[in-house]
Structure formats: structure tokens, C-alpha cells
Design a protein around this motif. Sequence first.
Motif, PDB file in Angstrom:
ATOM      1  N   ASN A   1      -0.138  -5.303  -5.270  1.00 40.11           N
ATOM      2  CA  ASN A   1      -0.250  -3.790  -4.732  1.00 40.11           C
ATOM      3  C   ASN A   1      -1.276  -3.214  -4.685  1.00 40.11           C
ATOM      4  O   ASN A   1      -1.815  -2.593  -3.832  1.00 40.11           O
ATOM      5  CB  ASN A   1       0.809  -2.962  -5.626  1.00 40.11           C
ATOM      6  CG  ASN A   1       2.207  -3.454  -5.573  1.00 40.11           C
ATOM      7  OD1 ASN A   1       2.543  -4.731  -5.689  1.00 40.11           O
ATOM      8  ND2 ASN A   1       3.147  -2.458  -5.456  1.00 40.11           N
TER       9      ASN A   1
ATOM     10  N   VAL B   1      -3.658  -5.093  -1.799  1.00 34.48           N
ATOM     11  CA  VAL B   1      -3.048  -4.468  -0.647  1.00 34.48           C
ATOM     12  C   VAL B   1      -3.530  -3.210  -0.484  1.00 34.48           C
ATOM     13  O   VAL B   1      -3.935  -2.831   0.665  1.00 34.48           O
ATOM     14  CB  VAL B   1      -1.680  -4.673  -0.439  1.00 34.48           C
ATOM     15  CG1 VAL B   1      -0.937  -3.946   0.711  1.00 34.48           C
ATOM     16  CG2 VAL B   1      -1.036  -6.249  -0.753  1.00 34.48           C
ATOM     17  N   GLY B   2      -3.307  -2.525  -1.221  1.00 37.83           N
ATOM     18  CA  GLY B   2      -3.666  -0.766  -1.254  1.00 37.83           C
ATOM     19  C   GLY B   2      -5.264  -0.662  -0.764  1.00 37.83           C
ATOM     20  O   GLY B   2      -5.732  -0.095   0.185  1.00 37.83           O
TER      21      GLY B   2
ATOM     22  N   VAL C   1      -5.841  -1.869   2.522  1.00 39.99           N
ATOM     23  CA  VAL C   1      -5.329  -0.943   3.631  1.00 39.99           C
ATOM     24  C   VAL C   1      -6.364   0.068   3.703  1.00 39.99           C
ATOM     25  O   VAL C   1      -6.582   0.558   4.814  1.00 39.99           O
ATOM     26  CB  VAL C   1      -4.042  -0.364   3.105  1.00 39.99           C
ATOM     27  CG1 VAL C   1      -3.669   0.829   4.054  1.00 39.99           C
ATOM     28  CG2 VAL C   1      -2.840  -1.648   3.496  1.00 39.99           C
TER      29      VAL C   1
ATOM     30  N   MET D   1      -0.474   5.209   3.060  1.00 39.62           N
ATOM     31  CA  MET D   1       0.042   3.766   3.018  1.00 39.62           C
ATOM     32  C   MET D   1      -0.466   3.212   1.811  1.00 39.62           C
ATOM     33  O   MET D   1       0.599   2.385   1.225  1.00 39.62           O
ATOM     34  CB  MET D   1      -0.445   2.986   4.432  1.00 39.62           C
ATOM     35  CG  MET D   1       0.318   3.302   5.428  1.00 39.62           C
ATOM     36  SD  MET D   1      -0.548   2.789   6.963  1.00 39.62           S
ATOM     37  CE  MET D   1      -0.257   0.877   6.982  1.00 39.62           C
ATOM     38  N   ALA D   2      -1.471   3.192   1.373  1.00 37.28           N
ATOM     39  CA  ALA D   2      -2.055   2.677   0.094  1.00 37.28           C
ATOM     40  C   ALA D   2      -1.280   3.211  -0.817  1.00 37.28           C
ATOM     41  O   ALA D   2      -0.981   2.559  -1.787  1.00 37.28           O
ATOM     42  CB  ALA D   2      -3.633   2.890   0.167  1.00 37.28           C
TER      43      ALA D   2
ATOM     44  N   ASP E   1       1.434   4.318  -0.985  1.00 44.21           N
ATOM     45  CA  ASP E   1       2.928   4.018  -1.134  1.00 44.21           C
ATOM     46  C   ASP E   1       3.053   2.476  -1.507  1.00 44.21           C
ATOM     47  O   ASP E   1       3.817   2.093  -2.394  1.00 44.21           O
ATOM     48  CB  ASP E   1       3.451   3.746   0.313  1.00 44.21           C
ATOM     49  CG  ASP E   1       4.668   3.773   0.508  1.00 44.21           C
ATOM     50  OD1 ASP E   1       5.786   4.178  -0.418  1.00 44.21           O
ATOM     51  OD2 ASP E   1       5.347   2.817   1.232  1.00 44.21           O
ATOM     52  N   HIS E   2       2.100   1.789  -1.253  1.00 44.08           N
ATOM     53  CA  HIS E   2       1.924   0.411  -1.797  1.00 44.08           C
ATOM     54  C   HIS E   2       1.546   0.432  -3.219  1.00 44.08           C
ATOM     55  O   HIS E   2       2.057  -0.723  -4.263  1.00 44.08           O
ATOM     56  CB  HIS E   2       0.674  -0.184  -1.190  1.00 44.08           C
ATOM     57  CG  HIS E   2       1.103  -1.192  -0.117  1.00 44.08           C
ATOM     58  ND1 HIS E   2       1.694  -2.301  -0.320  1.00 44.08           N
ATOM     59  CD2 HIS E   2       1.214  -1.068   1.353  1.00 44.08           C
ATOM     60  CE1 HIS E   2       2.103  -3.027   0.982  1.00 44.08           C
ATOM     61  NE2 HIS E   2       1.636  -2.029   1.871  1.00 44.08           N
TER      62      HIS E   2
ATOM     63  N   ARG F   1       2.766   2.360  -5.217  1.00 42.68           N
ATOM     64  CA  ARG F   1       3.971   3.095  -6.092  1.00 42.68           C
ATOM     65  C   ARG F   1       3.553   4.307  -6.772  1.00 42.68           C
ATOM     66  O   ARG F   1       4.093   4.363  -7.941  1.00 42.68           O
ATOM     67  CB  ARG F   1       4.756   1.979  -6.750  1.00 42.68           C
ATOM     68  CG  ARG F   1       5.351   1.048  -5.949  1.00 42.68           C
ATOM     69  CD  ARG F   1       5.961  -0.082  -6.953  1.00 42.68           C
ATOM     70  NE  ARG F   1       5.816  -1.211  -6.471  1.00 42.68           N
ATOM     71  CZ  ARG F   1       5.653  -2.045  -7.573  1.00 42.68           C
ATOM     72  NH1 ARG F   1       6.138  -1.688  -8.856  1.00 42.68           N
ATOM     73  NH2 ARG F   1       5.436  -3.524  -7.319  1.00 42.68           N
TER      74      ARG F   1
END
Lengths: 234, 425
Positions: free
Chosen positions: A120, A123-124, A127, A172-173, A175-176, A178
Motif C-alpha cells: 500500500n 502504491v501510494g 501514485v 487516491m494515495a 485511500d491506498h 487506508r
Amino acid sequence: MMEHVNLALTEATRRVVFGIADFLPGLAALILAVIVSCLLAWIFSWIVRRSLRGVDFDERLDQWGFSALADWSPDKSPTLLVSRAVAWGIILMGFLVGLTALQAELASAMVARLFGYLPNLVVGLVVLAIGSVLARYLARGVLIGAVNLNLHSARLLSMGVKWLVLVLTAAMALDHLRIGGDIVKLAFAILFGGIVLALALAVGLGSKDLVTRSLEKQTREEHGKEVEEQFHHL
Amino acid sequence: MPEQAVLPAATQERIASLGAVDIVVGIPSYNNADTIAHVVRAAQSGLHVHFAGYRGLIVNSDGGSIDGTPEKVLDLPGEPEELLQLPYRVDPVERLSTPYHGVPGRASAIRTIFEIARATQAKACVLFDSDLQGVVPDWVKALVAPVIEDRADFVAAWHTRRKFDGTITSGILYPLTRALYGKRIRQPFGGELAVSPAYVERALTQSVWNSDLSRDGFDVWLTDFALVGGFRLAQARLGPREQQAREPGSDLAATLVQVLAPVFLEIERHVATWQKIRGSEAVPAFGSAPALSAETAEVDTAKMIEAFRFGQQNLQDVWGLVLTPATMVEMKKIARAAEMRMPDDVWARTVYDFALGYRLRVIARDHLLRAMTPLYLGWVASFVQETRQLGPEATEARIEKLCLAFEQLKPYLISRWRWPDRFNP
């Protein structure tokens, strides 16, 4: 009676001493692991710093369009940022190794959670990096296009586009990662809506002359009075 | 991997039946029903009147017009063996965007024409644009004669323009090409040209036909190939050129991108050649038509100055990535001055800096070229204001002075090209 008390005290003392004796090697191992990892971190950080400076990493990064990274770096140097990230990564690994020696179950659980969260995090970060580059690209494109159209709100438009993309990618980041949950989504919707409204107002107010000219031109064309431009650049 | 044959078998058979031809006139077309007949008629007439003893062949290579262009050509009276019409393949992507010359896939059309010229052993091959309105039969003579009679390999058209028309050519393309390649071709990237069999033969062996250059700016490649290939050059003074409006006037930035991108690409490709060249030499010009007519195009400099100043205020961050600090200071001074005057050395350095910025990809190339628009408008305004009262000869002399500034500053480009980080005055 006293015998029982003595026995209990001896037993308790023995248990505490054994407990301490059992704990001390682990603690020593933890301290040793942290010291060794600090040493390794310093060495690797130095190597990374030298290597990156050798290839002009800061300048190259700027050329590749990641100049925003310099703003987030210590002393505005992405090289320092990377070398420090490497150092802290090694120290963290050393600490985890030491923790495993201290208490295997707790450390294993922590490592499992950390590694479970790592995708996560990656990916964050990806992004965010892509969003930063995209925001710069689009903002520059809008600025140049708006200046060529002589729109007086050119800078505002460009900034609006940049922040639209940045806010979107930040949401978006998060959200990734959490983090924040619904609050982030709500805040994003409010911010996004606000920026769009601000942009709409800016375009509406800033380009009213353009719209007027365009309508006038259209009207002239309709009446066949359009005077063709006599000048050819090519 | 062997390349697919450009000419279909049926066309090859037709060419074989035609036998040898002396002059091939190639006319690439795409939706030019309004003008194509006039161009073909002028070419036919030019061949009959001026080259009666020669065998001519007109080749119309059409990119799939939907307005009846091929039918217009076939309906024309004339000997069938004098006219060959065949389609060329246009990539669907190319069809989506209309280039400034109006013919998508122009490189494919020219390749087809060159293949026919080679197959028919033509002594000269001429190319005409299909959207010309003022083409006259004499143009055939003016372009072909230097090839057949004077052994030129590449003849560039030199049209008479109104005083302020063609400022991209006068202010960028001509001075830049002349300074880089050392040959004074006044209109280096015009639509009409004539080439020799030697040029055709060598051009067909190049690997450019399916490259990026073949999509945009193939005219630039045709000229640059002649400039760096050691060919004998010539110019043909053709007089005024009337053309259907195809310049995307409303989007000057797009025009600059389409025109300058291939020029800057070619600079990158030929760096080893142009770095060795100093000064420039005249290219023989045939014909007597003047370079500039007495007529003056109307130009609204107030809008241009406003665009330049607005750009100077808002694009400093972008220009700062390309221009040197000294040039940035100059631009600021120019924008603040009461009278718009852009010195030749500042403009030359600006063009050179953008060529270098294009090579280094300091920002997206499309953005870079679009960001040049206000600077270009500033130069045009300065040029127009300075030459408004001058006659055609004096205006041409002013352009000559600009060209000399480009030539004198060539060492600046070479230094920046070699050491972009270290040489940054």
C-alpha cells in the motif's frame, strides 16, 4: 511458616533473576543489532550519497521532471533524501532483527503487519509521484495554451489544474494507505468541488472578453462581413 | 527485413508499358477538387510549351480524397499516356491531423512519385502542391531547366511574397538553415521543387520514409537532405504563389510546432555536418521574379506586442528553462521598452536556445515550441515596425542583416550544444 515465606521469596527472586537473565541477552542483542545497523546505515548512506552525486542525481531528477521532490528533501537535495531513506531503512531492519531476538512472537507479528502494509505504501508513493509529474505537465500545458490565447487568468487556470490533479492524487494515495477513510473522501469532494467552482468562475470572469470577441466574430461571419486576415506567417 | 514494394504490380506494368520518360511532374493531392484541375492543366501546358522535345509524365498521387479530386484529374482532356494516377496509402493516424501542407502522408505520395521517376529513368522530377491557384506553365520551365540544362540536383522554389508574409521563413527558417548549413536558400521549405535522378536514387535508399520525419515536416527533410548530401543546389524564382488558405491561422502555436519540430530534429541529426560549417555561400537563382513584391500585408502589431508582453509576464518560468539568464534580462528590457525592438543577436540566441532546449528535452517538446509563440510574435512586431516604411529591397537587406547575426552567433550555438551545462552565459 517462615520457611514457606522464605521459599516463596527465594522462588520469586529466582524467577525474577531468571527472567532478567533470560531478557538481558535479548536486550544486548537488540542494542548490538541497533549499533551494527547504525554503522551499516552510515556506511551505505555514504556510498549511496557518493554514487548519486557522482551521477548528478539531483540535476538529472530535475531534468526528468521530478523537481518537486527537491522541495520535500533536506537541504533541497534528493540525494540526501535517498541516502537518509536508505540509512533509516537499514536502522529499521536492524531494530526488527534485534526485536526478534528480544521477543520473537511480537517481532514476527510486527514484521508481518509491516510487510503487509508495504505494498500500500509503495502504491501510494507511486501514485503521488505520477500525480506530481502529471500535475506539472498539465499545469505547464494549460499555462502556455492560455497565454497563447491571451487569457488573463492564465496563471490561475494553470494553478487550478495543478491543484486539481494534486488533490486527486493525494486522495487516491491516502485511500491506498487506508488513512482517514471517509473523512478523506469527504474532504476531497469538498476541495475538488471548490477548485472546479473557482476555476469555472475564473474562466468565466477572465475570458469574458474572449467569449465576446468570439461571438462578435461569429456574428460578422454570419453577415458575410468577416475580413480575412491578410497576413500569413508561413 | 526487405521493404514492401511501393508500387503495386499493376502500376509497375503500366510504367513498363510507358517506357522511358524525360520529365515526371508529381502532384500529391488530398481533397483538392477545387484546384487540382488547374494545377494539372498548368503542368501539361508547361511540358508542351517548354519541353516539346521531351517526354513528360504527370503523376497524381492521391491519398484517398473524398471530394472527387481523382475524378477531376481523370476528366481532364489530354493524352492518357501523359497522365498516371494512383493512390498512396495514408496511415489512419495521419489522416486524423491535417498537417500545415494539407496532405496527410505526403511522404508516401512523394516516395511513390520518386519510385515512378526512377522506374521511368526520368531526367528530372518536379513536385507541385495540389492546392495552388496561381500556378503557371512557366513554373515547369523554371524548375526543370536548372536540372536538365545546368545539372542542378535540387531546385528550390523562390516565390515572390508580400512584404510581411512568410515571417516564419524570414525570421527563423531562412536565417537558421543558412547559418547551419552554409547555403543561402531563401525559401528552404517551399512546396515546389525539382530534383535530379541522382537525388531521387539516393533519397529512395534513405531510411526516412517510415520515420517520424515522414509524418510531419517531410519538406524539411527533402531540403536538408540536399543541403547535407553534397548535391548541386539551385533556386527558381517563380513569382507570386497563390494558395488555398491552409495555414491554421487561429492557432499559430500549432503551426510553429509543425514547422519547427522537424527543423530542430534535423539539426540534431546533422550535428556532425553543421558544426564544421562557417559562413554561407550563395545558391544560384534562376529567373528574375523579385523576392518581395511592392504589396504589403496588413499586420496588427499592437496585438503582437501585447501577446509578447503577456508571455513575458507569465511564461518566465518556462522561458527560464530554455533561455540563458542574459537573454531573459534582455527580454524583460524589451517588454518594458516603449518601442518594440528586438535586437538581431537576442533573437538569434533565442532561436538557438530553443533548438538546444528541444534537443535536451528540458520540457515536453510540444510545450517548448508552443512557449516560443509570444517570443516569435515579439520578433514579428519588432520587424514590422522597423521595416514598415522600407521598400522591398531595403526590407530584404534587413533580413540579410538578421541572417548575418545568426551566422556570427553560430559559435554560441556550437558552444551551448557541446557544453549545455557549462556554457550558460
